[in-house]
Design a protein around this motif. Structure first.
Motif, PDB file in Angstrom:
ATOM      1  N   MET A   1      53.761  50.908  50.650  1.00  0.00           N
ATOM      2  CA  MET A   1      53.896  49.390  50.336  1.00  0.00           C
ATOM      3  C   MET A   1      52.719  48.890  50.827  1.00  0.00           C
ATOM      4  N   TYR A   2      52.116  49.111  52.109  1.00  0.00           N
ATOM      5  CA  TYR A   2      51.074  48.447  52.786  1.00  0.00           C
ATOM      6  C   TYR A   2      49.953  48.921  52.034  1.00  0.00           C
ATOM      7  N   GLU A   3      49.878  50.155  51.392  1.00  0.00           N
ATOM      8  CA  GLU A   3      48.549  50.548  50.831  1.00  0.00           C
ATOM      9  C   GLU A   3      48.379  49.976  49.495  1.00  0.00           C
ATOM     10  N   ILE A   4      49.568  49.739  48.889  1.00  0.00           N
ATOM     11  CA  ILE A   4      49.435  48.785  47.538  1.00  0.00           C
ATOM     12  C   ILE A   4      48.727  47.547  47.837  1.00  0.00           C
ATOM     13  N   ALA A   5      49.239  46.833  48.827  1.00  0.00           N
ATOM     14  CA  ALA A   5      48.925  45.570  49.120  1.00  0.00           C
ATOM     15  C   ALA A   5      47.605  45.337  49.637  1.00  0.00           C
ATOM     16  N   THR A   6      47.098  46.285  50.365  1.00  0.00           N
ATOM     17  CA  THR A   6      45.483  46.332  50.668  1.00  0.00           C
ATOM     18  C   THR A   6      44.731  46.592  49.393  1.00  0.00           C
ATOM     19  N   GLN A   7      45.081  47.569  48.382  1.00  0.00           N
ATOM     20  CA  GLN A   7      44.335  47.658  47.367  1.00  0.00           C
ATOM     21  C   GLN A   7      44.600  46.479  46.604  1.00  0.00           C
ATOM     22  N   LEU A   8      45.576  45.689  46.303  1.00  0.00           N
ATOM     23  CA  LEU A   8      45.550  44.417  45.719  1.00  0.00           C
ATOM     24  C   LEU A   8      44.772  43.391  46.265  1.00  0.00           C
ATOM     25  N   ALA A   9      44.681  43.347  47.431  1.00  0.00           N
ATOM     26  CA  ALA A   9      44.047  42.449  48.139  1.00  0.00           C
ATOM     27  C   ALA A   9      42.525  42.756  48.056  1.00  0.00           C
ATOM     28  N   SER A  10      41.997  44.085  48.067  1.00  0.00           N
ATOM     29  CA  SER A  10      40.844  44.255  47.774  1.00  0.00           C
ATOM     30  C   SER A  10      40.229  43.940  46.286  1.00  0.00           C
ATOM     31  N   VAL A  11      41.133  44.317  45.351  1.00  0.00           N
ATOM     32  CA  VAL A  11      40.916  43.910  43.756  1.00  0.00           C
ATOM     33  C   VAL A  11      40.855  42.340  43.799  1.00  0.00           C
ATOM     34  N   VAL A  12      41.396  41.553  44.396  1.00  0.00           N
ATOM     35  CA  VAL A  12      41.655  40.069  44.272  1.00  0.00           C
ATOM     36  C   VAL A  12      40.390  39.683  44.716  1.00  0.00           C
ATOM     37  N   LEU A  13      40.176  40.036  46.036  1.00  0.00           N
ATOM     38  CA  LEU A  13      38.935  39.410  47.088  1.00  0.00           C
ATOM     39  C   LEU A  13      37.537  40.185  46.498  1.00  0.00           C
ATOM     40  N   GLN A  14      37.558  41.169  45.732  1.00  0.00           N
ATOM     41  CA  GLN A  14      36.420  41.902  45.411  1.00  0.00           C
ATOM     42  C   GLN A  14      35.712  42.454  46.914  1.00  0.00           C
ATOM     43  N   THR A  15      36.379  42.999  47.894  1.00  0.00           N
ATOM     44  CA  THR A  15      35.915  43.444  49.126  1.00  0.00           C
ATOM     45  C   THR A  15      35.219  44.739  48.620  1.00  0.00           C
ATOM     46  N   GLU A  16      35.706  45.587  47.619  1.00  0.00           N
ATOM     47  CA  GLU A  16      35.085  46.861  47.581  1.00  0.00           C
ATOM     48  C   GLU A  16      34.389  47.013  46.161  1.00  0.00           C
ATOM     49  N   GLY A  17      33.342  47.542  46.080  1.00  0.00           N
ATOM     50  CA  GLY A  17      32.681  47.769  44.753  1.00  0.00           C
ATOM     51  C   GLY A  17      31.636  46.762  44.548  1.00  0.00           C
ATOM     52  N   ALA A  18      31.670  46.395  43.200  1.00  0.00           N
ATOM     53  CA  ALA A  18      30.654  45.407  42.826  1.00  0.00           C
ATOM     54  C   ALA A  18      31.024  43.835  43.499  1.00  0.00           C
ATOM     55  N   ALA A  19      29.702  43.319  44.093  1.00  0.00           N
ATOM     56  CA  ALA A  19      29.757  42.255  44.769  1.00  0.00           C
ATOM     57  C   ALA A  19      29.118  41.065  44.014  1.00  0.00           C
ATOM     58  N   ALA A  20      28.917  41.564  42.702  1.00  0.00           N
ATOM     59  CA  ALA A  20      28.222  40.607  41.884  1.00  0.00           C
ATOM     60  C   ALA A  20      29.235  39.557  41.425  1.00  0.00           C
ATOM     61  N   PRO A  21      28.985  38.338  41.064  1.00  0.00           N
ATOM     62  CA  PRO A  21      29.839  37.289  40.627  1.00  0.00           C
ATOM     63  C   PRO A  21      30.260  37.490  39.029  1.00  0.00           C
ATOM     64  N   ALA A  22      31.228  37.193  38.645  1.00  0.00           N
ATOM     65  CA  ALA A  22      31.872  37.390  37.248  1.00  0.00           C
ATOM     66  C   ALA A  22      30.782  36.582  36.329  1.00  0.00           C
ATOM     67  N   ILE A  23      30.608  35.407  36.598  1.00  0.00           N
ATOM     68  CA  ILE A  23      29.326  34.839  35.925  1.00  0.00           C
ATOM     69  C   ILE A  23      28.031  34.562  36.492  1.00  0.00           C
ATOM     70  N   PRO A  24      26.950  34.893  35.771  1.00  0.00           N
ATOM     71  CA  PRO A  24      25.985  34.461  36.652  1.00  0.00           C
ATOM     72  C   PRO A  24      25.671  32.936  36.725  1.00  0.00           C
ATOM     73  N   ALA A  25      24.767  32.348  37.607  1.00  0.00           N
ATOM     74  CA  ALA A  25      24.634  31.031  37.895  1.00  0.00           C
ATOM     75  C   ALA A  25      24.237  30.267  36.883  1.00  0.00           C
ATOM     76  N   PRO A  26      23.152  30.766  36.041  1.00  0.00           N
ATOM     77  CA  PRO A  26      22.716  29.888  34.882  1.00  0.00           C
ATOM     78  C   PRO A  26      23.865  29.551  33.716  1.00  0.00           C
ATOM     79  N   ALA A  27      24.477  30.642  33.696  1.00  0.00           N
ATOM     80  CA  ALA A  27      25.828  30.653  32.577  1.00  0.00           C
ATOM     81  C   ALA A  27      26.772  29.744  33.176  1.00  0.00           C
ATOM     82  N   ALA A  28      27.093  29.774  34.370  1.00  0.00           N
ATOM     83  CA  ALA A  28      28.131  28.863  34.906  1.00  0.00           C
ATOM     84  C   ALA A  28      27.713  27.353  34.833  1.00  0.00           C
ATOM     85  N   ALA A  29      26.442  27.293  35.212  1.00  0.00           N
ATOM     86  CA  ALA A  29      25.972  25.714  34.915  1.00  0.00           C
ATOM     87  C   ALA A  29      25.873  25.427  33.351  1.00  0.00           C
TER      88      ALA A  29
END
Length: 86
Positions: free
Chosen positions: A1-29
């Motif tokens: 159960m703890y492993e699933i919570a850790t994996q879910l937190a890493s997906v939500v917080l994007q701590t692992e893998g790609a660190a790029a934002p979902a939308i680039p800054a000019p597109a967000a503006a």
């Protein structure tokens, strides 16, 4: 159960893998300005027709109607500030 919570937190917080934002800054503006302009136009739809009706009844209400019609446009001006900050 703890492993699933850790994996879910890493997906939500994007701590692992790609660190790029979902939308680039000019597109967000651009999205911010577009949605602000849409919201201002939607607000002015009712305000403008009420102001014209009020001015048709009493010409002394022109200044108040003009001020109330211009207030939603400040939303777009503030959104343009975001563009220059990005």
């Amino acid at each position: 159960m703890y492993e699933i919570a850790t994996q879910l937190a890493s997906v939500v917080l994007q701590t692992e893998g790609a660190a790029a934002p979902a939308i680039p800054a000019p597109a967000a503006a651009a999205l911010a300005v577009g949605l602000a302009a849409f919201g201002a136009g939607y607000a002015e739809r009712g305000i403008g027709s009420a102001a014209v009706g009020a001015v048709a009844e009493d010409q002394d209400l022109f200044v108040q109607g003009l001020i109330l019609t211009v207030i939603p446009e400040t939303l777009v001006i503030l959104a343009l500030v975001v563009v220059f900050l990005v």
